[in-house]
Design an enzyme around this catalytic site. Sequence first.
Site, mmCIF file in Angstrom:
data_model
loop_
_atom_site.group_PDB
_atom_site.id
_atom_site.type_symbol
_atom_site.label_atom_id
_atom_site.label_comp_id
_atom_site.label_asym_id
_atom_site.label_seq_id
_atom_site.Cartn_x
_atom_site.Cartn_y
_atom_site.Cartn_z
ATOM 1 N N LYS A 140 3.636 24.331 -30.276
ATOM 2 C CA LYS A 140 3.165 23.060 -29.716
ATOM 3 C C LYS A 140 3.686 21.868 -30.493
ATOM 4 C CE LYS A 140 0.160 25.984 -27.873
ATOM 5 N NZ LYS A 140 0.253 27.403 -28.217
ATOM 6 N N ASP A 177 -5.984 30.673 -37.703
ATOM 7 C CA ASP A 177 -4.999 30.540 -36.635
ATOM 8 C C ASP A 177 -4.764 29.034 -36.468
ATOM 9 O OD1 ASP A 177 -3.520 30.396 -34.361
ATOM 10 O OD2 ASP A 177 -4.857 31.609 -33.126
ATOM 11 N N TRP A 210 -9.317 31.301 -27.863
ATOM 12 C CA TRP A 210 -8.050 31.511 -27.153
ATOM 13 C C TRP A 210 -8.087 32.916 -26.545
ATOM 14 C CZ3 TRP A 210 -3.244 33.901 -29.612
ATOM 15 C CH2 TRP A 210 -2.144 33.786 -28.766
HETATM 16 C C1 LIG Z 1 -5.503 29.235 -30.867
HETATM 17 C C2 LIG Z 1 -4.117 29.648 -30.462
HETATM 18 N N1 LIG Z 1 -3.418 30.490 -31.235
HETATM 19 C C3 LIG Z 1 -2.163 30.867 -30.900
HETATM 20 C C4 LIG Z 1 -1.572 30.421 -29.740
HETATM 21 C C5 LIG Z 1 -0.187 30.906 -29.414
HETATM 22 O O1 LIG Z 1 0.782 30.476 -30.286
HETATM 23 P P1 LIG Z 1 2.264 31.041 -30.081
HETATM 24 O O2 LIG Z 1 2.758 30.510 -28.782
HETATM 25 O O3 LIG Z 1 3.035 30.523 -31.245
HETATM 26 O O4 LIG Z 1 2.150 32.528 -30.064
HETATM 27 C C6 LIG Z 1 -2.292 29.547 -28.902
HETATM 28 C C7 LIG Z 1 -1.785 29.028 -27.630
HETATM 29 O O5 LIG Z 1 -0.860 29.371 -27.017
HETATM 30 C C8 LIG Z 1 -3.582 29.162 -29.275
HETATM 31 O O6 LIG Z 1 -4.295 28.326 -28.510
#
Ligand SMILES: Cc1ncc(COP(=O)(O)O)c(C=O)c1O
Length: 295
Positions: free
Chosen positions: A140, A104, A22
């Site tokens: 999500k 994560d 990410w």
């Molecule tokens: C691997 C990963 N971690 C974290 C996030 C972000 O999560 P949040 O929107 O809750 O910060 C994403 C995508 O937006 C992601 O793909």
Amino acid sequence: MGAEFLARILKLKTAYYSDPTWGNHDMVFTNAGFTSCHSYRFWDSVNKRVDIEGFLEDLESAPSKSVIILHGCAHNPTGMDPTKEQWKQICEVVKRKNLFPFFDMAYQGFASGDPAADGWAVRYFIEQGLEMFIAQSFAKNFGLYNERVGHLTIVLNDPSAIPSFKSQMQLIIRANWSNPPAHGARIVAKVLGDRELYQQWLQAIQTMSSRIREMRAALKANLEKLGTPGTWDHITQQIGMFSYTGLTRDQVMYLVDKYHIFMLTDGRANICGLNTKNVEYVSKAIDDAIRNVKS
Ligand SMILES: Cc1ncc(COP(=O)(O)O)c(C=O)c1O
């Protein structure tokens, strides 16, 4: 929050994330105070599978107390997760080399359709006695994208450390955002805490993830019917909302310019954008791009 705690309070400075990952991992950890951020090998682009040998080798050579960022399930962007056997190998090296796992978990429920099954790797690491952080996002799987809802779960072996951990964490939060936004969190807490709403949510996750699987199958079938050069098994082998299609940057730009089909320039497509009405159009466009844009 978790990264800042590890950098400031525990003085950890080295972090490893997958290659690719990410796009925000490096920035989050660097901004939190990690001065030595590296990638570990994850993706074998030739065979379109997890490069488990490279992954393990890179973990073996990471210095003790490095933080290892692991995607709990439905890896972004490749859509490929380690198998259970591979997770066991990863866990063994993490434990033996005294590395610190930081999961994560942004897509729980997207991999198998069952949030409990998607948490397997995290539970396995806990069973092996490892201490760790788990950052869990509800953006999500609750469709609450702009509400900043998530958990930071801390797994500690010594409960007597909890009060001092909490007080340090409160200071970090106070200086950072002072108070987190409340409303999205209340929605999630209500659903997770109510038997009936929880069942409805599980059903919604099932519907959503099986629709993604159907769209993967439809895309693959269409490309195979068109005789599009290349192999397309990876489209259905990959899981979660993303597919690492293998399209090149030039092919992606061709799709954008000629067909107004958008994806990241590394070829990562969001399968949720497909439906029964557009999948044929997208397949034909990909077929055209592959045949006419060589790069
Ligand atoms: C691997 C990963 N971690 C974290 C996030 C972000 O999560 P949040 O929107 O809750 O910060 C994403 C995508 O937006 C992601 O793909």
